[in-house]
Design a protein around this motif. Structure first.
Motif, PDB file in Angstrom:
ATOM      1  N   GLN A  11      31.277  48.159  43.961  1.00  0.00           N
ATOM      2  CA  GLN A  11      29.945  47.918  44.524  1.00  0.00           C
ATOM      3  C   GLN A  11      29.743  46.434  44.784  1.00  0.00           C
ATOM      4  OE1 GLN A  11      27.403  49.560  41.513  1.00  0.00           O
ATOM      5  NE2 GLN A  11      27.455  51.623  42.377  1.00  0.00           N
ATOM      6  N   ALA A  12      30.150  45.617  43.830  1.00  0.00           N
ATOM      7  CA  ALA A  12      30.001  44.163  43.985  1.00  0.00           C
ATOM      8  C   ALA A  12      30.863  43.652  45.128  1.00  0.00           C
ATOM      9  CB  ALA A  12      30.359  43.457  42.676  1.00  0.00           C
ATOM     10  N   LEU A  13      32.134  44.025  45.135  1.00  0.00           N
ATOM     11  CA  LEU A  13      33.031  43.565  46.194  1.00  0.00           C
ATOM     12  C   LEU A  13      32.574  44.040  47.572  1.00  0.00           C
ATOM     13  CD1 LEU A  13      36.511  44.135  44.515  1.00  0.00           C
ATOM     14  CD2 LEU A  13      35.426  41.931  45.006  1.00  0.00           C
ATOM     15  N   ASN A  14      32.022  45.246  47.635  1.00  0.00           N
ATOM     16  CA  ASN A  14      31.629  45.840  48.909  1.00  0.00           C
ATOM     17  C   ASN A  14      30.178  45.555  49.290  1.00  0.00           C
ATOM     18  OD1 ASN A  14      34.166  46.819  49.389  1.00  0.00           O
ATOM     19  ND2 ASN A  14      33.763  48.788  48.405  1.00  0.00           N
ATOM     20  N   ASP A  50      22.335  34.107  40.922  1.00  0.00           N
ATOM     21  CA  ASP A  50      23.176  33.090  41.570  1.00  0.00           C
ATOM     22  C   ASP A  50      24.611  33.175  41.067  1.00  0.00           C
ATOM     23  OD1 ASP A  50      21.012  32.167  43.030  1.00  0.00           O
ATOM     24  OD2 ASP A  50      20.590  30.502  41.653  1.00  0.00           O
ATOM     25  N   ARG A  51      24.777  33.306  39.757  1.00  0.00           N
ATOM     26  CA  ARG A  51      26.119  33.407  39.167  1.00  0.00           C
ATOM     27  C   ARG A  51      26.848  34.663  39.660  1.00  0.00           C
ATOM     28  NH1 ARG A  51      27.149  28.498  37.005  1.00  0.00           N
ATOM     29  NH2 ARG A  51      25.501  27.851  35.604  1.00  0.00           N
ATOM     30  N   LEU A  52      26.119  35.760  39.797  1.00  0.00           N
ATOM     31  CA  LEU A  52      26.732  36.996  40.290  1.00  0.00           C
ATOM     32  C   LEU A  52      27.208  36.842  41.729  1.00  0.00           C
ATOM     33  CD1 LEU A  52      24.407  39.700  38.753  1.00  0.00           C
ATOM     34  CD2 LEU A  52      26.877  39.495  38.393  1.00  0.00           C
ATOM     35  N   ARG A  53      26.392  36.217  42.564  1.00  0.00           N
ATOM     36  CA  ARG A  53      26.805  35.996  43.959  1.00  0.00           C
ATOM     37  C   ARG A  53      28.052  35.119  44.017  1.00  0.00           C
ATOM     38  NH1 ARG A  53      20.945  35.268  44.663  1.00  0.00           N
ATOM     39  NH2 ARG A  53      20.156  37.165  45.646  1.00  0.00           N
ATOM     40  N   GLN A  54      28.074  34.076  43.207  1.00  0.00           N
ATOM     41  CA  GLN A  54      29.241  33.189  43.182  1.00  0.00           C
ATOM     42  C   GLN A  54      30.486  33.947  42.710  1.00  0.00           C
ATOM     43  OE1 GLN A  54      27.944  30.021  40.610  1.00  0.00           O
ATOM     44  NE2 GLN A  54      26.514  29.203  42.122  1.00  0.00           N
ATOM     45  N   ALA A  55      30.338  34.748  41.666  1.00  0.00           N
ATOM     46  CA  ALA A  55      31.468  35.515  41.147  1.00  0.00           C
ATOM     47  C   ALA A  55      31.955  36.520  42.185  1.00  0.00           C
ATOM     48  CB  ALA A  55      31.079  36.227  39.845  1.00  0.00           C
ATOM     49  N   ARG A  56      31.029  37.197  42.852  1.00  0.00           N
ATOM     50  CA  ARG A  56      31.403  38.163  43.893  1.00  0.00           C
ATOM     51  C   ARG A  56      32.209  37.481  44.995  1.00  0.00           C
ATOM     52  NH1 ARG A  56      27.543  39.774  48.134  1.00  0.00           N
ATOM     53  NH2 ARG A  56      27.355  37.520  48.220  1.00  0.00           N
ATOM     54  N   ASP A  57      31.724  36.339  45.479  1.00  0.00           N
ATOM     55  CA  ASP A  57      32.420  35.610  46.546  1.00  0.00           C
ATOM     56  C   ASP A  57      33.810  35.184  46.087  1.00  0.00           C
ATOM     57  OD1 ASP A  57      30.084  35.948  47.989  1.00  0.00           O
ATOM     58  OD2 ASP A  57      29.444  33.845  47.806  1.00  0.00           O
ATOM     59  N   LEU A  58      33.903  34.747  44.865  1.00  0.00           N
ATOM     60  CA  LEU A  58      35.171  34.315  44.290  1.00  0.00           C
ATOM     61  C   LEU A  58      36.152  35.488  44.191  1.00  0.00           C
ATOM     62  CD1 LEU A  58      36.748  32.060  42.794  1.00  0.00           C
ATOM     63  CD2 LEU A  58      35.519  32.727  40.738  1.00  0.00           C
ATOM     64  N   LEU A  59      35.669  36.630  43.751  1.00  0.00           N
ATOM     65  CA  LEU A  59      36.531  37.801  43.606  1.00  0.00           C
ATOM     66  C   LEU A  59      36.968  38.349  44.963  1.00  0.00           C
ATOM     67  CD1 LEU A  59      34.794  39.594  40.625  1.00  0.00           C
ATOM     68  CD2 LEU A  59      36.845  38.154  40.602  1.00  0.00           C
ATOM     69  N   GLN A  60      36.086  38.278  45.950  1.00  0.00           N
ATOM     70  CA  GLN A  60      36.497  38.692  47.292  1.00  0.00           C
ATOM     71  C   GLN A  60      37.629  37.801  47.793  1.00  0.00           C
ATOM     72  OE1 GLN A  60      32.760  38.542  49.420  1.00  0.00           O
ATOM     73  NE2 GLN A  60      32.440  40.747  49.193  1.00  0.00           N
ATOM     74  N   ALA A  61      37.473  36.493  47.627  1.00  0.00           N
ATOM     75  CA  ALA A  61      38.516  35.555  48.056  1.00  0.00           C
ATOM     76  C   ALA A  61      39.814  35.817  47.299  1.00  0.00           C
ATOM     77  CB  ALA A  61      38.050  34.117  47.845  1.00  0.00           C
ATOM     78  N   ALA A  62      39.721  36.067  45.997  1.00  0.00           N
ATOM     79  CA  ALA A  62      40.913  36.305  45.173  1.00  0.00           C
ATOM     80  C   ALA A  62      41.592  37.616  45.555  1.00  0.00           C
ATOM     81  CB  ALA A  62      40.536  36.314  43.701  1.00  0.00           C
ATOM     82  N   THR A  63      40.843  38.591  46.027  1.00  0.00           N
ATOM     83  CA  THR A  63      41.426  39.866  46.428  1.00  0.00           C
ATOM     84  C   THR A  63      42.165  39.725  47.759  1.00  0.00           C
ATOM     85  OG1 THR A  63      39.678  41.036  45.243  1.00  0.00           O
ATOM     86  CG2 THR A  63      40.948  42.328  46.811  1.00  0.00           C
ATOM     87  N   TYR A  64      41.685  38.834  48.622  1.00  0.00           N
ATOM     88  CA  TYR A  64      42.368  38.571  49.896  1.00  0.00           C
ATOM     89  C   TYR A  64      43.602  37.694  49.722  1.00  0.00           C
ATOM     90  CZ  TYR A  64      38.879  40.515  53.084  1.00  0.00           C
ATOM     91  OH  TYR A  64      38.067  41.360  53.789  1.00  0.00           O
TER      92      TYR A  64
END
Length: 169
Positions: A11-14, A50-64
């Motif tokens: 859900q977070a990643l998507n 804010d921390r959740l948005r940052q973590a989500r963006d970071l995890l999306q980048a790490a998954t790519y």
């Protein structure tokens, strides 16, 4: 605090889908993200969001691509794991600034999936899609976030391209 499971991680990643050809950020709406945070044991406070948005963006980048190590380390600033021993055994409890803990749990869930299901969490095979999938198939061959949408679309597109290249077949 509730542990973030695979469904919550997806859900977070998507939460940044492409709709009608444009990237959307479902978590840009504080109310939407606050509801998600509270459903997963968070407080819904602004700093936590804010921390959740940052973590989500970071995890999306790490998954790519490669894991941005310095950014990952920053997520864990001030967080510690403490042992708790009782008659039932040993457990590890996370402690740290409350506004960081849900984002930390999200990142830990991502690392857990990477460890338990290596190579199974990946972006959709449709370059126009921003969604991710967790391949649970035995053969590890899933390519699309959804066969109904991306899979059928891409298969139809490839068929049309072949038909144009090979007239009369």
């Amino acid at each position: 605090m509730d542990v973030i499971d695979e469904q919550a991680l997806l859900q977070a990643l998507n939460s940044t889908p492409v709709m009608e050809g444009r990237k959307q950020d479902l978590w840009a709406d504080d109310a939407v993200l606050r509801r998600w945070a509270r459903e997963h044991g968070g407080s819904g406070e602004a700093t936590e969001l804010d921390r959740l948005r940052q973590a989500r963006d970071l995890l999306q980048a790490a998954t790519y691509g490669p894991v941005p190590e310095a950014d990952m380390r920053r997520v864990f600033t001030g967080v510690h794991r403490l042992p708790e021993v009782d008659a039932s055994g040993l457990r590890w409890r996370l402690t740290g600034p409350p506004e960081r803990m849900l984002a930390v749990e999200l990142v830990l869930a991502w690392f857990d999936v990477q460890e338990r299901r290596p190579g199974r969490l990946r972006p959709c095979g449709n370059d126009e899609c921003r969604l991710f999938l967790l391949d649970r198939s035995r053969a590890n061959t899933a390519r699309w976030c959804s066969m109904k949408t991306c899979g059928n679309r891409l298969k139809a597109r490839r068929h049309q391209e072949r038909a144009r290249r090979e007239p009369g077949t």
